[in-house]
Write a protein that holds these residues in place. Structure first.
Motif, PDB file in Angstrom:
ATOM      1  N   UNK A   1       3.614  27.373  19.707  1.00  0.00           N
ATOM      2  CA  UNK A   1       4.410  27.740  20.799  1.00  0.00           C
ATOM      3  C   UNK A   1       4.978  29.143  20.573  1.00  0.00           C
ATOM      4  N   UNK A   2       4.750  29.660  19.382  1.00  0.00           N
ATOM      5  CA  UNK A   2       5.140  31.224  19.092  1.00  0.00           C
ATOM      6  C   UNK A   2       4.197  31.965  19.936  1.00  0.00           C
ATOM      7  N   UNK A   3       2.912  31.696  20.174  1.00  0.00           N
ATOM      8  CA  UNK A   3       2.057  32.513  20.732  1.00  0.00           C
ATOM      9  C   UNK A   3       2.301  32.374  22.197  1.00  0.00           C
ATOM     10  N   UNK A   4       2.621  31.392  22.760  1.00  0.00           N
ATOM     11  CA  UNK A   4       3.076  31.007  24.275  1.00  0.00           C
ATOM     12  C   UNK A   4       4.320  31.894  24.515  1.00  0.00           C
ATOM     13  N   UNK A   5       5.231  31.836  23.692  1.00  0.00           N
ATOM     14  CA  UNK A   5       6.745  32.524  23.845  1.00  0.00           C
ATOM     15  C   UNK A   5       6.468  33.897  23.832  1.00  0.00           C
ATOM     16  N   UNK A   6       5.469  34.553  22.767  1.00  0.00           N
ATOM     17  CA  UNK A   6       5.746  36.057  22.757  1.00  0.00           C
ATOM     18  C   UNK A   6       4.806  36.405  23.897  1.00  0.00           C
ATOM     19  N   UNK A   7       3.633  35.741  24.336  1.00  0.00           N
ATOM     20  CA  UNK A   7       2.688  35.960  25.226  1.00  0.00           C
ATOM     21  C   UNK A   7       3.624  36.102  26.541  1.00  0.00           C
ATOM     22  N   UNK A   8       4.532  35.299  26.846  1.00  0.00           N
ATOM     23  CA  UNK A   8       5.383  35.284  28.069  1.00  0.00           C
ATOM     24  C   UNK A   8       6.231  36.356  28.005  1.00  0.00           C
TER      25      UNK A   8
ATOM     26  N   UNK B   1      -5.754  25.464  27.695  1.00  0.00           N
ATOM     27  CA  UNK B   1      -5.501  24.276  27.726  1.00  0.00           C
ATOM     28  C   UNK B   1      -6.249  23.375  26.576  1.00  0.00           C
ATOM     29  N   UNK B   2      -7.488  23.550  26.091  1.00  0.00           N
ATOM     30  CA  UNK B   2      -7.991  23.150  25.004  1.00  0.00           C
ATOM     31  C   UNK B   2      -6.809  23.196  23.761  1.00  0.00           C
ATOM     32  N   UNK B   3      -6.403  24.443  23.589  1.00  0.00           N
ATOM     33  CA  UNK B   3      -5.280  24.417  22.568  1.00  0.00           C
ATOM     34  C   UNK B   3      -4.160  23.561  22.760  1.00  0.00           C
ATOM     35  N   UNK B   4      -3.645  23.468  24.059  1.00  0.00           N
ATOM     36  CA  UNK B   4      -2.637  22.467  24.222  1.00  0.00           C
ATOM     37  C   UNK B   4      -2.956  21.033  23.763  1.00  0.00           C
ATOM     38  N   UNK B   5      -4.213  20.820  24.189  1.00  0.00           N
ATOM     39  CA  UNK B   5      -4.739  19.370  24.017  1.00  0.00           C
ATOM     40  C   UNK B   5      -4.619  19.150  22.385  1.00  0.00           C
ATOM     41  N   UNK B   6      -5.114  20.218  21.532  1.00  0.00           N
ATOM     42  CA  UNK B   6      -5.460  19.875  20.083  1.00  0.00           C
ATOM     43  C   UNK B   6      -3.786  19.888  19.487  1.00  0.00           C
ATOM     44  N   UNK B   7      -2.784  20.651  19.961  1.00  0.00           N
ATOM     45  CA  UNK B   7      -1.652  20.474  19.539  1.00  0.00           C
ATOM     46  C   UNK B   7      -0.691  19.070  20.071  1.00  0.00           C
ATOM     47  N   UNK B   8      -1.177  18.831  21.367  1.00  0.00           N
ATOM     48  CA  UNK B   8      -0.720  17.610  21.698  1.00  0.00           C
ATOM     49  C   UNK B   8      -1.119  16.397  21.023  1.00  0.00           C
ATOM     50  N   UNK B   9      -2.461  16.258  20.950  1.00  0.00           N
ATOM     51  CA  UNK B   9      -3.049  14.990  20.566  1.00  0.00           C
ATOM     52  C   UNK B   9      -3.236  15.116  18.878  1.00  0.00           C
TER      53      UNK B   9
END
Length: 364
Positions: free
Chosen positions: A132-139, A185-193
């Motif tokens: 989530x840190x990468x998502x927040x900083x990227x945003x 999307x693959x990163x989100x799947x890895x973090x989620x599952x």
């Protein structure tokens, strides 16, 4: 010379005052940055991540550019004068947005690092927070760029569209087939599952083995046992078959295969392999009470294959975790080889006999 000074007295004073102002502002900026850095180290025991230095460079560049524009205003026509003033407003706006973006991104990054360290201290999983840190900083950086584009006439419409909800959907639809989105999307799947987490030891199909050190928006970073960093795109690792050695039950069965010659005594070789494994300190008891009562071997050794030049024996030994398993494997390879040499059990190497139908040389 005196007449020249009298004719251009205002311009000369204006230029001198401008230069002094630029020098003073740059000196004040450097002084404040050094004081702030020193205080952060002394009071907060915090080492700067470069944010203060970046802000200082932006401000120093801003003062220099504004000084050049201010001097240039003396020598241009009224039309160009208006253009320079408009450009100076854009430069000031861009500097403010850039500094705000850098400071906000740095603050967000520090907060996530603090939360990750807290998770580590509590022996909790920090994988989701790191991602989530990468998502927040990227945003944050993306928003900063769009805010600057908003004031540019050529990009204003594009920026407004992207900032709108419909624009976001259009952008996602436009890049849906691209590799970048696939990795996200693959990163989100890895973090989620969570097929694996940061800190897990995994083996990817193909032989790459190591500890997961980071999961970014684009790739997963694995540190192997030679201390090399392996970077695997998320879209690739998401499709690969992998082994996670840090499962709930960390015990593993180490299978060690050794070949002996057909002339060697299989029972003697089995006895040596069993004794060497049973006296190893990392071997653990995996048998049930019933198996112990029935005298099931603690370290079974089976003949699993008859090769062209060797009888292949496989030893099954249990250890508490993968690290112990590899240590046990390497130790047993050495100790078993020494016992085989001492007691006459041969480990063969491939040999081939060639028969010629015709002699190579004719007898005279």
């Amino acid at each position: 010379m005196i007449e020249f000074f009298e004719d251009y007295q205002y311009e000369i004073i204006y230029i001198i005052v401008t230069i002094i102002s630029v020098v003073a502002l740059r000196f004040l900026t450097n002084f404040i940055q050094k004081r702030a850095l020193k205080r952060s180290v002394e009071k907060l025991h915090y080492q700067s991540d470069g944010t203060l230095k970046t802000v200082r460079r932006i401000l120093n560049t801003l003062w220099l550019v504004l000084g050049i524009i201010a001097i240039a205003l003396l020598f241009v026509s009224p039309e160009v004068n208006k253009t320079l003033i408009d450009n100076s407003k854009f430069i000031i706006y861009s500097a403010i947005v850039t500094i705000s973006t850098v400071v906000l991104a740095s603050t967000t990054n520090k907060w996530f690092k603090w939360k990750v360290n807290k998770k580590n201290d509590e022996h909790d999983d920090p994988t989701s927070l790191k991602f989530l840190r990468y998502i927040a900083i990227g945003a944050i950086y993306t928003s900063g760029v769009l805010l600057i584009l908003l004031v540019l006439p050529g990009f204003k419409g594009v920026a407004q569209t992207v900032l709108g909800g419909a624009g976001v959907i259009a952008v996602i639809a436009g890049i849906a087939s691209q590799e970048a989105l696939g990795n996200i999307v693959s990163g989100l799947f890895i973090v989620s599952f969570k097929p694996f987490r940061i800190g897990d030891i995994i083996q990817i199909e193909g032989g790459m083995t190591g500890t997961v050190t980071d999961i970014t928006l684009r790739h997963t970073v694995i540190q192997n046992f030679e201390n090399q960093m392996i970077v695997v795109p998320n879209s690739v690792i998401n499709k690969e078959k992998l082994i996670n050695y840090k499962s709930v039950d960390k015990r593993i069965c180490e299978r060690l295969e050794i070949g002996i010659s057909y002339d060697s005594d299989i029972d003697l070789a089995r006895k040596i392999m069993t004794e060497e494994a049973e006296k190893h300190p990392l071997l653990i008891e995996k048998r049930t009470l019933k198996e112990i009562k029935d005298k099931v071997p603690k370290v079974p050794v089976k003949v699993i294959r008859l090769d062209s030049s060797a009888v292949i024996l496989r030893l099954y030994a249990w250890t508490a975790n993968p690290d112990d398993g590899w240590t046990l494997r390497y130790d047993l390879l050495e100790s078993i080889k020494k016992r085989f040499d001492k007691e006459g059990v041969e480990i063969p190497f491939p040999q081939q006999t060639v028969h010629f139908k015709k002699p190579l040389f004719k007898e005279e």
